[in-house]
Design a protein around this motif. Structure first.
Motif, PDB file in Angstrom:
ATOM      1  N   UNK A   1       2.008 -13.306  42.178  1.00  0.00           N
ATOM      2  CA  UNK A   1       0.708 -13.955  42.076  1.00  0.00           C
ATOM      3  C   UNK A   1       0.259 -14.207  40.650  1.00  0.00           C
ATOM      4  N   UNK A   2       0.969 -13.664  39.647  1.00  0.00           N
ATOM      5  CA  UNK A   2       0.507 -13.925  38.284  1.00  0.00           C
ATOM      6  C   UNK A   2       1.123 -15.227  37.751  1.00  0.00           C
ATOM      7  N   UNK A   3       0.479 -15.712  36.723  1.00  0.00           N
ATOM      8  CA  UNK A   3       0.837 -16.998  36.145  1.00  0.00           C
ATOM      9  C   UNK A   3       2.036 -16.836  35.204  1.00  0.00           C
ATOM     10  N   UNK A   4       2.919 -17.826  35.204  1.00  0.00           N
ATOM     11  CA  UNK A   4       4.053 -17.817  34.281  1.00  0.00           C
ATOM     12  C   UNK A   4       3.824 -18.879  33.218  1.00  0.00           C
ATOM     13  N   UNK A   5       3.854 -18.464  31.958  1.00  0.00           N
ATOM     14  CA  UNK A   5       3.605 -19.375  30.847  1.00  0.00           C
ATOM     15  C   UNK A   5       4.755 -19.274  29.855  1.00  0.00           C
ATOM     16  N   UNK A   6       5.158 -20.404  29.301  1.00  0.00           N
ATOM     17  CA  UNK A   6       6.198 -20.356  28.264  1.00  0.00           C
ATOM     18  C   UNK A   6       5.574 -19.873  26.963  1.00  0.00           C
ATOM     19  N   UNK A   7       6.425 -19.441  26.034  1.00  0.00           N
ATOM     20  CA  UNK A   7       5.932 -18.911  24.768  1.00  0.00           C
ATOM     21  C   UNK A   7       5.151 -19.968  23.979  1.00  0.00           C
TER      22      UNK A   7
ATOM     23  N   UNK B   1      16.771 -10.559  30.682  1.00  0.00           N
ATOM     24  CA  UNK B   1      16.242  -9.281  30.232  1.00  0.00           C
ATOM     25  C   UNK B   1      14.760  -9.148  30.560  1.00  0.00           C
ATOM     26  N   UNK B   2      14.146  -8.054  30.082  1.00  0.00           N
ATOM     27  CA  UNK B   2      12.738  -7.810  30.407  1.00  0.00           C
ATOM     28  C   UNK B   2      11.841  -8.926  29.869  1.00  0.00           C
ATOM     29  N   UNK B   3      10.769  -9.178  30.580  1.00  0.00           N
ATOM     30  CA  UNK B   3       9.821 -10.201  30.130  1.00  0.00           C
ATOM     31  C   UNK B   3       8.525  -9.511  29.714  1.00  0.00           C
ATOM     32  N   UNK B   4       7.695 -10.229  28.971  1.00  0.00           N
ATOM     33  CA  UNK B   4       6.408  -9.686  28.556  1.00  0.00           C
ATOM     34  C   UNK B   4       5.383 -10.040  29.623  1.00  0.00           C
ATOM     35  N   UNK B   5       4.774  -8.992  30.194  1.00  0.00           N
ATOM     36  CA  UNK B   5       3.806  -9.226  31.265  1.00  0.00           C
ATOM     37  C   UNK B   5       2.488  -8.566  30.896  1.00  0.00           C
ATOM     38  N   UNK B   6       1.402  -9.279  31.044  1.00  0.00           N
ATOM     39  CA  UNK B   6       0.084  -8.687  30.874  1.00  0.00           C
ATOM     40  C   UNK B   6      -0.666  -8.870  32.183  1.00  0.00           C
ATOM     41  N   UNK B   7      -1.916  -8.423  32.202  1.00  0.00           N
ATOM     42  CA  UNK B   7      -2.656  -8.623  33.447  1.00  0.00           C
ATOM     43  C   UNK B   7      -2.989 -10.094  33.653  1.00  0.00           C
ATOM     44  N   UNK B   8      -2.792 -10.908  32.602  1.00  0.00           N
ATOM     45  CA  UNK B   8      -3.133 -12.327  32.712  1.00  0.00           C
ATOM     46  C   UNK B   8      -1.933 -13.207  33.027  1.00  0.00           C
ATOM     47  N   UNK B   9      -0.801 -12.899  32.445  1.00  0.00           N
ATOM     48  CA  UNK B   9       0.333 -13.794  32.634  1.00  0.00           C
ATOM     49  C   UNK B   9       1.654 -13.120  32.298  1.00  0.00           C
ATOM     50  N   UNK B  10       2.726 -13.813  32.689  1.00  0.00           N
ATOM     51  CA  UNK B  10       4.073 -13.432  32.302  1.00  0.00           C
ATOM     52  C   UNK B  10       4.565 -14.482  31.319  1.00  0.00           C
ATOM     53  N   UNK B  11       5.091 -13.995  30.174  1.00  0.00           N
ATOM     54  CA  UNK B  11       5.589 -14.916  29.151  1.00  0.00           C
ATOM     55  C   UNK B  11       7.102 -15.056  29.283  1.00  0.00           C
ATOM     56  N   UNK B  12       7.585 -16.315  29.299  1.00  0.00           N
ATOM     57  CA  UNK B  12       9.023 -16.540  29.353  1.00  0.00           C
ATOM     58  C   UNK B  12       9.416 -17.454  28.187  1.00  0.00           C
ATOM     59  N   UNK B  13      10.692 -17.406  27.768  1.00  0.00           N
ATOM     60  CA  UNK B  13      11.126 -18.295  26.690  1.00  0.00           C
ATOM     61  C   UNK B  13      10.946 -19.763  27.104  1.00  0.00           C
ATOM     62  N   UNK B  14      10.714 -20.613  26.126  1.00  0.00           N
ATOM     63  CA  UNK B  14      10.594 -22.051  26.417  1.00  0.00           C
ATOM     64  C   UNK B  14      11.837 -22.567  27.142  1.00  0.00           C
ATOM     65  N   UNK B  15      12.993 -22.038  26.734  1.00  0.00           N
ATOM     66  CA  UNK B  15      14.258 -22.523  27.309  1.00  0.00           C
ATOM     67  C   UNK B  15      14.334 -22.260  28.812  1.00  0.00           C
TER      68      UNK B  15
END
Lengths: 189, 154
Positions: A99-105, A145-159
Motif C-alpha cells: 500500500x505504500x508509494x514507490x518513488x524513484x530517487x 538488494x534492500x530498499x529505503x523505506x519510510x512511512x511515506x514511500x519506498x525509494x528505488x533506483x531510477x533504473x
C-alpha cells in the motif's frame, strides 16, 4: 536456478519440518519496513476450524521456501509467541510495505506496492515488488538488494523503472537487466 | 522386495509354530534408511508392533519371530519413538527439503535380510533411501543435491 512467486501465494502453504511433521500453515506475511524484506510469518493451525497459532516464524529461521511448502529444520524454528509480528510503536500500519508509494530517487512516483516477488530456494529473498500504477496497471518492479523505506514511500533506483515485467516469467530477465545496469552505472546511495 | 508384496504375509512364532498375525504396515527411519518395525494385524490381541530387531527371518511365505512376547503394543509407543505409526511412509506426501512437492509414497522397496530401505516408490519416481531426511506424521522429506536444488528454469 530459482523459482519466483508472489508473497501472497505463500499464504496457506504448510510449514513442514525436515522430520516430516507439519507445524501449521502460513497465515500472514509481515514485512520488515526497514529493508522492504519479509520479517516473519504468522501461522495458523491446519484444518478448516483451526485458529491462529500465536507463534511467529522469523524469515531467517526458514530453512527453504519452496513452491509447495515452507521448510524449517524443526519445531524450535518457531518463536514462543507472536510478538515479532506485532507492529512497533513508531511504525505505521503494522510495518507493512503493502500500500505504500514507490518513488524513484529522482522523484517520479511509479505506483503503490500491491505485493512482493519472492525468490524461492534455500536463501529466499524479496527480489522485487508488484506495483499498481496510476493507470491501474500492475507491473513487477525488480530491486537489487534492500530498499529505503519510510512511512511515506519506498525509494528505488531510477533504473528500476526501466526494468519492469508484466508477469513472473518476464521478471527474471528484468531483474538480471537491472543488476547488470547497476553494476555498470551505479547510482548514488 | 516391495512392501506391497510382503503385506498380508503370516507372522509365525518359532517356539509354538503358531501364526500370531499378518504383516499390515511398516515404519521407516532415515540415515541410514531402514525399517524400524512391522505393524501386524492380529486377532484383537493388541500386540501389534514387531521391532525389526526381533524379526528372526523374513521368508517368502512367512515372517518368523522367536517368541510372540517380543511383539509390543502400539499404544505403548510414544510419538518420538521411531516405531510410532507416524513414521509409516505409505500414502504420505513427499516434499524436498527445498519445499517442492514430489508425489505420494505408494510403496517401499527394502532388503528383507537387513531391513535397509533401498527406495521409496512414488506415483512419479523411485527415491533412493539415502535421500530420505525424515518420515513424519505429515510428510516424507527428501534431500536434493545442492546444484539441482530447483528444477524450475529461471
Amino acid at each position: 536456478m530459482t523459482g519466483r512467486m508472489r508473497s501472497g501465494e505463500i499464504t496457506g502453504k504448510p510449514v513442514v519440518t525436515l522430520a516430516g511433521e507439519d507445524l501449521g500453515q502460513v497465515k500472514d506475511i509481515v514485512f520488515d519496513p526497514s529493508t522492504g524484506s519479509i520479517g516473519c510469518f504468522t501461522l495458523a493451525g491446519r484444518g478448516l476450524l483451526a485458529g491462529p497459532l500465536h507463534r511467529a516464524l522469523l524469515w531467517r529461521n526458514v530453512h527453504a521456501l519452496g513452491p509447495d511448502a515452507v521448510m524449517v529444520r524443526d519445531a524450535s524454528a518457531l518463536e514462543d509467541d507472536d510478538t515479532a509480528a506485532q507492529p512497533e510503536a513508531d511504525e505505521r500500519g503494522g510495518g507493512n510495505v503493502l500500500g505504500i508509494e514507490v518513488t524513484t530517487r529522482s522523484g517520479t512516483t511509479l505506483g503503490t506496492v500491491t505485493d512482493a516477488v519472492v525468490e524461492t530456494g534455500r536463501t529466499p529473498v524479496v527480489a522485487g515488488y508488484e506495483i499498481e500504477t496510476a493507470e491501474h496497471r500492475r507491473v513487477l518492479l525488480p530491486v537489487a538488494g534492500p530498499v529505503t523505506v519510510s512511512r511515506d514511500r519506498m525509494l528505488v533506483p531510477d533504473a528500476a523503472a526501466r526494468y519492469t515485467a508484466g508477469d513472473l516469467e518476464g521478471f527474471g530477465a528484468a531483474a538480471e537487466g537491472l543488476r547488470d545496469r547497476l553494476r555498470h552505472e551505479p547510482e548514488e546511495d | 522386495m516391495l512392501f506391497s508384496e510382503a503385506r498380508g504375509r503370516a507372522v509365525m512364532e518359532l517356539t509354538s509354530a503358531e501364526t500370531v498375525g499378518t504383516v499390515a504396515a511398516v515404519t521407516v527411519a532415515p540415515s541410514p534408511a531402514r525399517i524400524t518395525a512391522l505393524r501386524l494385524k492380529t486377532r484383537g490381541r493388541g500386540h501389534d508392533t514387531l521391532d525389526w530387531a526381533h524379526v528372526a527371518s523374513f521368508g517368502p511365505d512367512a515372517v518368523a519371530v522367536e517368541e510372540a512376547g517380543h511383539i509390543r503394543d502400539a499404544k505403548d509407543t510414544d510419538r518420538g519413538d521411531a516405531t510410532h505409526t507416524d513414521h509409516d511412509p505409505l500414502g504420505k506426501a513427499v516434499f524436498t527439503e527445498t519445499g517442492l512437492r514430489r508425489g505420494t509414497v505408494i510403496d517401499v522397496e527394502f532388503d528383507e535380510q537387513s531391513g535397509d530401505v533401498r527406495h521409496l516408490l512414488t506415483d512419479e519416481e523411485q527415491i533412493p533411501g539415502a535421500d530420505i531426511l525424515g518420515v513424519g506424521g505429515y510428510a516424507v522429506v527428501v534431500g536434493v543435491p545442492r546444484e539441482t536444488a530447483h528444477s524450475t528454469p529461471s
